[in-house]
Design an enzyme around this catalytic site. Sequence first.
Site, mmCIF file in Angstrom:
data_model
loop_
_atom_site.group_PDB
_atom_site.id
_atom_site.type_symbol
_atom_site.label_atom_id
_atom_site.label_comp_id
_atom_site.label_asym_id
_atom_site.label_seq_id
_atom_site.Cartn_x
_atom_site.Cartn_y
_atom_site.Cartn_z
ATOM 1 C CB ALA A 1 -0.927 -0.005 1.216
ATOM 2 C CE1 TYR A 2 5.222 5.622 3.112
ATOM 3 C CE2 TYR A 2 6.896 4.499 1.803
ATOM 4 C CZ TYR A 2 6.477 5.599 2.545
ATOM 5 O OH TYR A 2 7.323 6.673 2.705
#
Length: 288
Positions: free
Chosen positions: A208-209
């Site tokens: 996600a990051y």
Amino acid sequence: MSYNRIGVVTGANKGVGLAIVRQLALQYPKSPLNNGSFLIYLTARDQGRGEAAVKALEQDAQLKSAKALKADGGLSEIKFHALDITDSGSIKTFADQLKQTHGDGVDFVINNAGIAMEGSNAQVVKTTLGCNYYSTLEACHAFIPLLKSTGRIVNLASMSGHLNKYSDEVRNRFLASKTEDDVTSIMKDFASAVEAGREKEAGFPSAAYAVSKAGMIGGTRALARSEKEKGSSLLINSCCPGYVNTDMTKGNGTKSPDEGAQTPVMLAIQDIKGHTGLFWQNEKQLEW
């Protein structure tokens, strides 16, 4: 009191954000943009931590030795203001205050605020994209009308947003993106793919990051393009501070926070030859 230069740093009570504020005060006297008094807004979600960070900087040995702060006869003053970029009301409150207090405009905003969470399930993706992509761009749009005509925006991204982790199809979509809507559609497709448990088949990394920071690079590029097409002379860039030893890297980073602060500070107060819409690391432009 009026100030000749005004800058804002988000997420600045610790780590790279705090180091950015320190380096701005240290480097401003030799900056080509130095034309007198300089106010730096150190912003953070938590008032107690933000105010403690300002106090720590006021007693910082490096700043005292350099006589960087106004209290020691220098040019810079640091003030705290609460700002939670994930809260639209908080963004509006701060933007309204800046507009009311600094009618002549703000010189730059460095958007450092961001989160990194464990895992990559649908909720983690929603929260991470929400802060690192959507909220950062919302803050940009709130601050742009407050900037001077020569103003700048610096968005902290990451090398984890590099496009070498994607399928050719997704990579080409990123590179072909011209508007924020183009980039947002990729973010939405990633979130949907994670929800269906098919992000790898869809050409995304399970991170996600990393995807949020690819979005930040693409969104910054699109925002810079949009402003340029309107005839604006704002300079809007994204950068990676490097692998910095902070809470976010769990103390594993190889750079000090002050080393990580060099590129964002350069993009805010040095002569960058009018460059806009680019991605930078180690004070150099990088291929995305």
